[in-house]
Write a protein that holds these residues in place. Structure first.
Motif, PDB file in Angstrom:
ATOM      1  N   SER A 190     -29.476  -8.086  24.029  1.00 53.68           N
ATOM      2  CA  SER A 190     -29.804  -8.937  22.940  1.00 53.68           C
ATOM      3  C   SER A 190     -29.169  -8.379  21.626  1.00 53.68           C
ATOM      4  O   SER A 190     -28.649  -9.017  20.917  1.00 53.68           O
ATOM      5  CB  SER A 190     -31.098  -8.932  22.621  1.00 53.68           C
ATOM      6  N   SER A 191     -29.173  -7.031  21.675  1.00 51.10           N
ATOM      7  CA  SER A 191     -28.354  -6.212  20.551  1.00 51.10           C
ATOM      8  C   SER A 191     -26.974  -6.660  20.627  1.00 51.10           C
ATOM      9  O   SER A 191     -26.241  -6.902  19.410  1.00 51.10           O
ATOM     10  CB  SER A 191     -28.791  -4.667  20.415  1.00 51.10           C
ATOM     11  N   CYS A 217     -31.944  -1.074  18.918  1.00 49.79           N
ATOM     12  CA  CYS A 217     -32.754  -1.442  19.920  1.00 49.79           C
ATOM     13  C   CYS A 217     -34.150  -0.922  19.378  1.00 49.79           C
ATOM     14  O   CYS A 217     -35.152  -1.822  19.493  1.00 49.79           O
ATOM     15  CB  CYS A 217     -32.419  -1.291  21.376  1.00 49.79           C
ATOM     16  N   TRP A 235     -35.247  -5.162  20.633  1.00 50.70           N
ATOM     17  CA  TRP A 235     -34.470  -5.973  21.320  1.00 50.70           C
ATOM     18  C   TRP A 235     -34.063  -5.089  22.596  1.00 50.70           C
ATOM     19  O   TRP A 235     -34.011  -3.923  22.313  1.00 50.70           O
ATOM     20  CB  TRP A 235     -33.352  -6.659  20.386  1.00 50.70           C
ATOM     21  N   GLN A 236     -33.758  -5.700  23.512  1.00 53.63           N
ATOM     22  CA  GLN A 236     -33.035  -5.299  24.780  1.00 53.63           C
ATOM     23  C   GLN A 236     -31.555  -5.089  24.431  1.00 53.63           C
ATOM     24  O   GLN A 236     -31.072  -5.668  23.531  1.00 53.63           O
ATOM     25  CB  GLN A 236     -33.139  -5.997  26.009  1.00 53.63           C
ATOM     26  N   THR A 237     -30.917  -4.029  25.019  1.00 58.17           N
ATOM     27  CA  THR A 237     -29.460  -3.760  24.884  1.00 58.17           C
ATOM     28  C   THR A 237     -28.645  -5.256  24.519  1.00 58.17           C
ATOM     29  O   THR A 237     -27.878  -5.366  24.017  1.00 58.17           O
ATOM     30  CB  THR A 237     -28.816  -2.861  25.678  1.00 58.17           C
ATOM     31  N   LYS A 291     -35.319  -9.247  11.257  1.00 53.97           N
ATOM     32  CA  LYS A 291     -34.652  -8.169  12.064  1.00 53.97           C
ATOM     33  C   LYS A 291     -33.204  -8.110  11.763  1.00 53.97           C
ATOM     34  O   LYS A 291     -32.461  -7.199  12.138  1.00 53.97           O
ATOM     35  CB  LYS A 291     -34.967  -8.642  13.507  1.00 53.97           C
ATOM     36  N   PHE A 348     -26.198 -10.276  19.182  1.00 56.79           N
ATOM     37  CA  PHE A 348     -26.371 -10.151  17.987  1.00 56.79           C
ATOM     38  C   PHE A 348     -24.945  -9.550  17.116  1.00 56.79           C
ATOM     39  O   PHE A 348     -24.687 -10.318  16.051  1.00 56.79           O
ATOM     40  CB  PHE A 348     -27.559  -9.325  17.129  1.00 56.79           C
ATOM     41  N   THR A 381     -35.394  -2.835  16.322  1.00 59.66           N
ATOM     42  CA  THR A 381     -35.736  -4.379  16.533  1.00 59.66           C
ATOM     43  C   THR A 381     -36.691  -4.603  17.611  1.00 59.66           C
ATOM     44  O   THR A 381     -37.360  -5.614  17.614  1.00 59.66           O
ATOM     45  CB  THR A 381     -34.497  -5.206  16.631  1.00 59.66           C
TER      46      THR A 381
END
Length: 89
Positions: A50-51, A41, A46-48, A21, A54, A44
């Motif tokens: 989490s993005s 998002c 992922w939720q916002t 990812k 990253f 991947t």
């Protein structure tokens, strides 16, 4: 006929590079037009938050992530190269 160690060695095959990812996000950010948070998002899962985390992690690792607004007002993120100023005139 005798075999040598060279003949008995199995042929080396190259494995395709593992697509993580993180590598997907970096590829999105390296595009000419960058990437929106929604694109990251979606790619991947992922939720916002989490993005965004990253992206913060990339910055902490020394990567330069810039954010700008497109013509629709959405935030676009892009990886840029850092100019260290070395080797210049």
């Amino acid at each position: 006929m005798t075999r040598t160690a060279k003949n008995n060695a199995p042929a080396k095959t190259t494995k395709p590079k593992r697509k993580t990812k993180a590598s997907i996000v970096e590829a999105l950010l390296e595009r000419k037009d960058g990437s929106s948070l929604a694109d990251i998002c979606k790619a991947t899962g992922w939720q916002t938050h989490s993005s965004r985390a990253f992206l913060t992690g990339l910055r902490k690792k020394g990567r330069e992530v810039v954010r700008y607004k497109n013509d629709k007002g959405a935030s676009i993120y892009k990886l840029t190269t850092l100019d260290t100023g070395e080797g210049g005139a």
